[in-house]
Design a protein around this motif. Structure first.
Motif, PDB file in Angstrom:
ATOM      1  N   GLN A  40       0.851  -1.180   0.000  1.00 59.11           N
ATOM      2  CA  GLN A  40       0.000   0.000   0.000  1.00 59.11           C
ATOM      3  C   GLN A  40       0.888   1.231   0.000  1.00 59.11           C
ATOM      4  O   GLN A  40       1.828   1.344   0.788  1.00 59.11           O
ATOM      5  CB  GLN A  40      -0.899   0.010   1.230  1.00 59.11           C
ATOM      6  N   ALA A  41       0.616   2.181  -0.897  1.00 57.61           N
ATOM      7  CA  ALA A  41       1.409   3.404  -0.999  1.00 57.61           C
ATOM      8  C   ALA A  41       0.944   4.392   0.058  1.00 57.61           C
ATOM      9  O   ALA A  41       0.055   5.208  -0.186  1.00 57.61           O
ATOM     10  CB  ALA A  41       1.289   4.006  -2.392  1.00 57.61           C
ATOM     11  N   GLY A  42       1.520   4.303   1.257  1.00 58.32           N
ATOM     12  CA  GLY A  42       1.108   5.195   2.335  1.00 58.32           C
ATOM     13  C   GLY A  42      -0.149   4.700   3.008  1.00 58.32           C
ATOM     14  O   GLY A  42      -0.796   3.741   2.558  1.00 58.32           O
ATOM     15  N   PRO A  43      -0.553   5.366   4.088  1.00 57.45           N
ATOM     16  CA  PRO A  43      -1.711   4.893   4.864  1.00 57.45           C
ATOM     17  C   PRO A  43      -3.039   5.000   4.138  1.00 57.45           C
ATOM     18  O   PRO A  43      -3.995   4.311   4.486  1.00 57.45           O
ATOM     19  CB  PRO A  43      -1.689   5.800   6.109  1.00 57.45           C
ATOM     20  N   SER A  44      -3.119   5.866   3.113  1.00 66.03           N
ATOM     21  CA  SER A  44      -4.400   6.059   2.428  1.00 66.03           C
ATOM     22  C   SER A  44      -4.371   5.642   0.962  1.00 66.03           C
ATOM     23  O   SER A  44      -5.347   5.822   0.244  1.00 66.03           O
ATOM     24  CB  SER A  44      -4.826   7.533   2.513  1.00 66.03           C
ATOM     25  N   GLY A  45      -3.254   5.097   0.515  1.00 69.25           N
ATOM     26  CA  GLY A  45      -3.146   4.702  -0.889  1.00 69.25           C
ATOM     27  C   GLY A  45      -3.816   3.373  -1.156  1.00 69.25           C
ATOM     28  O   GLY A  45      -4.179   2.635  -0.240  1.00 69.25           O
ATOM     29  N   VAL A  50       1.674  -7.781  -4.557  1.00 61.56           N
ATOM     30  CA  VAL A  50       3.069  -7.699  -4.990  1.00 61.56           C
ATOM     31  C   VAL A  50       3.355  -8.782  -6.014  1.00 61.56           C
ATOM     32  O   VAL A  50       2.941  -9.937  -5.856  1.00 61.56           O
ATOM     33  CB  VAL A  50       4.014  -7.843  -3.782  1.00 61.56           C
ATOM     34  N   GLY A  51       4.066  -8.412  -7.069  1.00 61.03           N
ATOM     35  CA  GLY A  51       4.518  -9.353  -8.081  1.00 61.03           C
ATOM     36  C   GLY A  51       6.030  -9.352  -8.181  1.00 61.03           C
ATOM     37  O   GLY A  51       6.715  -8.578  -7.498  1.00 61.03           O
ATOM     38  N   ALA A  52       6.553 -10.177  -9.047  1.00 60.70           N
ATOM     39  CA  ALA A  52       8.005 -10.317  -9.165  1.00 60.70           C
ATOM     40  C   ALA A  52       8.675  -9.028  -9.620  1.00 60.70           C
ATOM     41  O   ALA A  52       9.850  -8.789  -9.312  1.00 60.70           O
ATOM     42  CB  ALA A  52       8.337 -11.449 -10.132  1.00 60.70           C
ATOM     43  N   ASP A  53       7.956  -8.176 -10.361  1.00 61.09           N
ATOM     44  CA  ASP A  53       8.553  -6.949 -10.887  1.00 61.09           C
ATOM     45  C   ASP A  53       8.176  -5.710 -10.079  1.00 61.09           C
ATOM     46  O   ASP A  53       8.457  -4.588 -10.495  1.00 61.09           O
ATOM     47  CB  ASP A  53       8.149  -6.751 -12.349  1.00 61.09           C
ATOM     48  N   THR A  54       7.551  -5.886  -8.910  1.00 59.08           N
ATOM     49  CA  THR A  54       7.163  -4.746  -8.073  1.00 59.08           C
ATOM     50  C   THR A  54       8.402  -4.076  -7.477  1.00 59.08           C
ATOM     51  O   THR A  54       9.354  -4.753  -7.069  1.00 59.08           O
ATOM     52  CB  THR A  54       6.235  -5.195  -6.936  1.00 59.08           C
ATOM     53  N   THR A  55       8.401  -2.764  -7.433  1.00 53.40           N
ATOM     54  CA  THR A  55       9.440  -2.009  -6.732  1.00 53.40           C
ATOM     55  C   THR A  55       8.799  -1.251  -5.573  1.00 53.40           C
ATOM     56  O   THR A  55       7.602  -0.955  -5.596  1.00 53.40           O
ATOM     57  CB  THR A  55      10.159  -1.027  -7.668  1.00 53.40           C
ATOM     58  N   PHE A  56       9.616  -0.938  -4.573  1.00 54.42           N
ATOM     59  CA  PHE A  56       9.112  -0.307  -3.356  1.00 54.42           C
ATOM     60  C   PHE A  56       9.814   1.017  -3.112  1.00 54.42           C
ATOM     61  O   PHE A  56      11.000   1.179  -3.410  1.00 54.42           O
ATOM     62  CB  PHE A  56       9.326  -1.222  -2.146  1.00 54.42           C
ATOM     63  N   ASP A  57       9.073   1.968  -2.554  1.00 54.06           N
ATOM     64  CA  ASP A  57       9.610   3.279  -2.227  1.00 54.06           C
ATOM     65  C   ASP A  57       9.270   3.630  -0.787  1.00 54.06           C
ATOM     66  O   ASP A  57       8.450   2.964  -0.140  1.00 54.06           O
ATOM     67  CB  ASP A  57       9.051   4.343  -3.175  1.00 54.06           C
ATOM     68  N   ALA A  58       9.876   4.696  -0.298  1.00 54.90           N
ATOM     69  CA  ALA A  58       9.582   5.171   1.050  1.00 54.90           C
ATOM     70  C   ALA A  58       8.095   5.472   1.188  1.00 54.90           C
ATOM     71  O   ALA A  58       7.481   6.054   0.292  1.00 54.90           O
ATOM     72  CB  ALA A  58      10.411   6.416   1.353  1.00 54.90           C
ATOM     73  N   GLY A  59       7.501   5.061   2.297  1.00 58.38           N
ATOM     74  CA  GLY A  59       6.081   5.264   2.539  1.00 58.38           C
ATOM     75  C   GLY A  59       5.235   4.042   2.261  1.00 58.38           C
ATOM     76  O   GLY A  59       4.076   3.982   2.694  1.00 58.38           O
ATOM     77  N   ASP A  60       5.776   3.063   1.547  1.00 64.52           N
ATOM     78  CA  ASP A  60       5.011   1.854   1.251  1.00 64.52           C
ATOM     79  C   ASP A  60       4.835   1.006   2.510  1.00 64.52           C
ATOM     80  O   ASP A  60       5.704   0.960   3.387  1.00 64.52           O
ATOM     81  CB  ASP A  60       5.714   1.015   0.184  1.00 64.52           C
ATOM     82  N   VAL A  61       3.693   0.320   2.574  1.00 63.35           N
ATOM     83  CA  VAL A  61       3.392  -0.573   3.686  1.00 63.35           C
ATOM     84  C   VAL A  61       3.188  -1.973   3.129  1.00 63.35           C
ATOM     85  O   VAL A  61       2.351  -2.181   2.243  1.00 63.35           O
ATOM     86  CB  VAL A  61       2.133  -0.130   4.452  1.00 63.35           C
ATOM     87  N   LEU A  62       3.952  -2.929   3.638  1.00 62.71           N
ATOM     88  CA  LEU A  62       3.841  -4.315   3.194  1.00 62.71           C
ATOM     89  C   LEU A  62       3.027  -5.111   4.200  1.00 62.71           C
ATOM     90  O   LEU A  62       3.295  -5.047   5.407  1.00 62.71           O
ATOM     91  CB  LEU A  62       5.224  -4.954   3.049  1.00 62.71           C
ATOM     92  N   THR A  63       2.045  -5.851   3.700  1.00 64.51           N
ATOM     93  CA  THR A  63       1.243  -6.735   4.534  1.00 64.51           C
ATOM     94  C   THR A  63       1.393  -8.149   3.991  1.00 64.51           C
ATOM     95  O   THR A  63       0.997  -8.435   2.853  1.00 64.51           O
ATOM     96  CB  THR A  63      -0.236  -6.328   4.534  1.00 64.51           C
ATOM     97  N   CYS A  64       1.982  -9.024   4.796  1.00 66.66           N
ATOM     98  CA  CYS A  64       2.226 -10.402   4.375  1.00 66.66           C
ATOM     99  C   CYS A  64       1.172 -11.307   5.006  1.00 66.66           C
ATOM    100  O   CYS A  64       0.982 -11.284   6.231  1.00 66.66           O
ATOM    101  CB  CYS A  64       3.615 -10.852   4.808  1.00 66.66           C
ATOM    102  N   THR A  65       0.500 -12.075   4.190  1.00 63.03           N
ATOM    103  CA  THR A  65      -0.511 -12.998   4.684  1.00 63.03           C
ATOM    104  C   THR A  65       0.175 -14.206   5.326  1.00 63.03           C
ATOM    105  O   THR A  65       1.369 -14.448   5.114  1.00 63.03           O
ATOM    106  CB  THR A  65      -1.423 -13.458   3.545  1.00 63.03           C
TER     107      THR A  65
END
Length: 216
Positions: A40-45, A50-65
């Motif tokens: 998720q891009a920030g708290p409100s995005g 996520v896929g193999a080609d996803t990139t991440f930036d500051a502010g992203d939130v990862l939720t792993c099932t």
């Protein structure tokens, strides 16, 4: 000093600017991926899988099932391996280091190649991994936190208002008992517990910190 022709000089300047911009915007990438992980891009995005080609930036939130696993890698080979269920916020992302907040779950490998990885929590306790070292961190909200060094001498646990605690490979994990944790917001405020009172010093109390089974 030999002068470059006007057109050549302008082209060099453009290339330098582009190179700097590329480095500054370089995000983290997916190394390995198993199961379903959302970003998720920030708290409100919006949240996307996520896929193999996803990139991440500051502010992203990862939720792993549950039963998922993801490696977040940087340009220099530094890496976080996150095991679900987990929630991790990416606060700062660079080419050689990152700062994350481990809200819950397990980072079973935090490997810093040439920079530093800062793993913060919602409590005033964090782990720093640097100098080619490797460590792990786990947060079970309302229960406990575990931190340990796996390789190298650059793994340190830092508590607000306390001396740093180096974590050497082979030592038993450094444990914070969240059931016993008590914090003071200010010198005059009453004692508070939980992650809402993160501005004050952790009050001394037997059993809050343990190195393995030994209280410290």
């Amino acid at each position: 000093m030999r002068r470059l022709p006007g057109g050549t000089a302008a082209a060099v300047i453009v290339l330098v600017v582009l190179a700097v911009a590329s480095t500054a915007n370089a995000g983290a990438k997916v190394g390995e991926l198993t199961g379903r992980v959302m970003v998720q891009a920030g708290p409100s995005g919006p949240a996307n899988e996520v896929g193999a080609d996803t990139t991440f930036d500051a502010g992203d939130v990862l939720t792993c099932t549950p039963d998922s696993r993801i490696q977040v890698t940087l340009e220099d080979g530094s890496m976080l391996s996150i095991v679900g269920p987990a929630e991790v916020k990416l606060e700062l992302v660079g080419t050689r280091g990152m700062r994350v907040i481990l809200v819950s779950g397990l980072i079973n490998v935090a490997r810093a190649k040439t920079g530093t990885i800062n793993i913060e929590t919602e409590y005033p306790v964090r782990m720093d991994v640097a100098n080619g070292s490797t460590g792990y961190a786990e947060v079970i909200p309302g229960d406990l936190m575990r931190f340990a060094g796996q390789k190298g001498e650059g793994v340190v646990v830092q508590m607000h208002g306390e001396d740093p605690k180096p974590q050497k490979p082979g030592e038993l994990p450094f444990i914070v008992d969240l059931k016993r944790l008590r914090l003071a917001r200010t010198p005059t405020d009453p004692v508070a517990s939980g992650p809402t009172a993160t501005t004050g010093k952790i009050l001394p109390q037997a059993g809050v910190y343990r190195q393995g089974k030994r209280n410290i």
